[in-house]
Design a protein around this motif. Sequence first.
Motif, PDB file in Angstrom:
ATOM      1  N   GLU A   1       0.809  -1.214   0.000  1.00 33.04           N
ATOM      2  CA  GLU A   1       0.000   0.000   0.000  1.00 33.04           C
ATOM      3  C   GLU A   1       0.847   1.270   0.000  1.00 33.04           C
ATOM      4  O   GLU A   1       0.393   2.316  -0.463  1.00 33.04           O
ATOM      5  N   SER A   2       2.060   1.202   0.542  1.00 29.68           N
ATOM      6  CA  SER A   2       2.922   2.391   0.577  1.00 29.68           C
ATOM      7  C   SER A   2       3.810   2.494  -0.658  1.00 29.68           C
ATOM      8  O   SER A   2       4.310   3.574  -0.974  1.00 29.68           O
ATOM      9  N   GLY A   3       4.009   1.348  -1.329  1.00 31.64           N
ATOM     10  CA  GLY A   3       4.871   1.345  -2.508  1.00 31.64           C
ATOM     11  C   GLY A   3       6.350   1.284  -2.199  1.00 31.64           C
ATOM     12  O   GLY A   3       7.182   1.480  -3.085  1.00 31.64           O
ATOM     13  N   CYS A   4       6.707   1.009  -0.953  1.00 30.18           N
ATOM     14  CA  CYS A   4       8.132   0.975  -0.595  1.00 30.18           C
ATOM     15  C   CYS A   4       8.721  -0.404  -0.874  1.00 30.18           C
ATOM     16  O   CYS A   4       8.040  -1.428  -0.773  1.00 30.18           O
ATOM     17  N   GLY A   5       9.986  -0.424  -1.223  1.00 32.82           N
ATOM     18  CA  GLY A   5      10.687  -1.668  -1.466  1.00 32.82           C
ATOM     19  C   GLY A   5      11.164  -2.308  -0.185  1.00 32.82           C
ATOM     20  O   GLY A   5      11.091  -1.713   0.896  1.00 32.82           O
ATOM     21  N   ALA A   6      11.678  -3.513  -0.292  1.00 36.43           N
ATOM     22  CA  ALA A   6      12.111  -4.259   0.890  1.00 36.43           C
ATOM     23  C   ALA A   6      13.254  -3.552   1.612  1.00 36.43           C
ATOM     24  O   ALA A   6      13.276  -3.490   2.848  1.00 36.43           O
ATOM     25  N   GLU A   7      14.190  -2.995   0.847  1.00 32.80           N
ATOM     26  CA  GLU A   7      15.336  -2.335   1.484  1.00 32.80           C
ATOM     27  C   GLU A   7      14.899  -1.103   2.254  1.00 32.80           C
ATOM     28  O   GLU A   7      15.325  -0.892   3.398  1.00 32.80           O
TER      29      GLU A   7
END
Length: 240
Positions: free
Chosen positions: A131-137
């Motif tokens: 939902e936030s669009g952030c990647g794993a790193e």
Amino acid sequence: MQSTSRRTGATAVLNIGEVLAQLTADFPSVTASKIRFYEEKGLITPQRTAAGYRQFRESDVERLRFVLALQRDHYLPLKVIREYLDAIDQGLTPQNLPSGVSIAPRMVSDEVLRELKGRTRRLTAEQLRSESGCGAELFDTMISYGLIASHEGSFDDHALKVAQACTALAAHGLEPRHLRPFQAAADREFGLVERAVGPVSARKDSTAAMRAAESAREIAELCLSLHSALVQTRIAEMES
């Protein structure tokens, strides 16, 4: 002809005939029996008078518009429409909602809105990232810098907002390590808010906690407004 709608507290209520009068221009095929059928299926839940007469609120009318439009324009079965309404009642955006279908702000009753306001949604790590669009790193870095934290293995809506902001800021080259001052500032502002509402929260009456929380939210909003105004002042100085 004068409307016979009544008001319960601050909420206008309509009888089934008045509801039909509002809907028939857009949905000529709607009938009282169809509205009662939708009630039986749990798509609407009108109030009842002591004598058993139905009283429809604005949220009921908007839900009926939603149901009727989905059936007329998209031929969706009631089971699917019910799933959409269940998601809306939980404060969620329905999945796979047909293109062009809008959700009216008043589709949820005041009672449900009050319940949602006091309830925080829980998200898994995967849901928060999606939902936030952030990647794993970036996700791992936000956790390592204390910008977000899980509670019993899940995250709340506040963590989602932080993740969304961090993701957007990362696109401007601002990484979580640059954002630690915001966490420190938030802690200091919370300390100010806590001290300001302390006398209210310390009272023993039953409404003290509610009034303290309302005051805390108001003070926090004012702090945010002040912060934004001060930053905008500095930006304006850059232009001069």
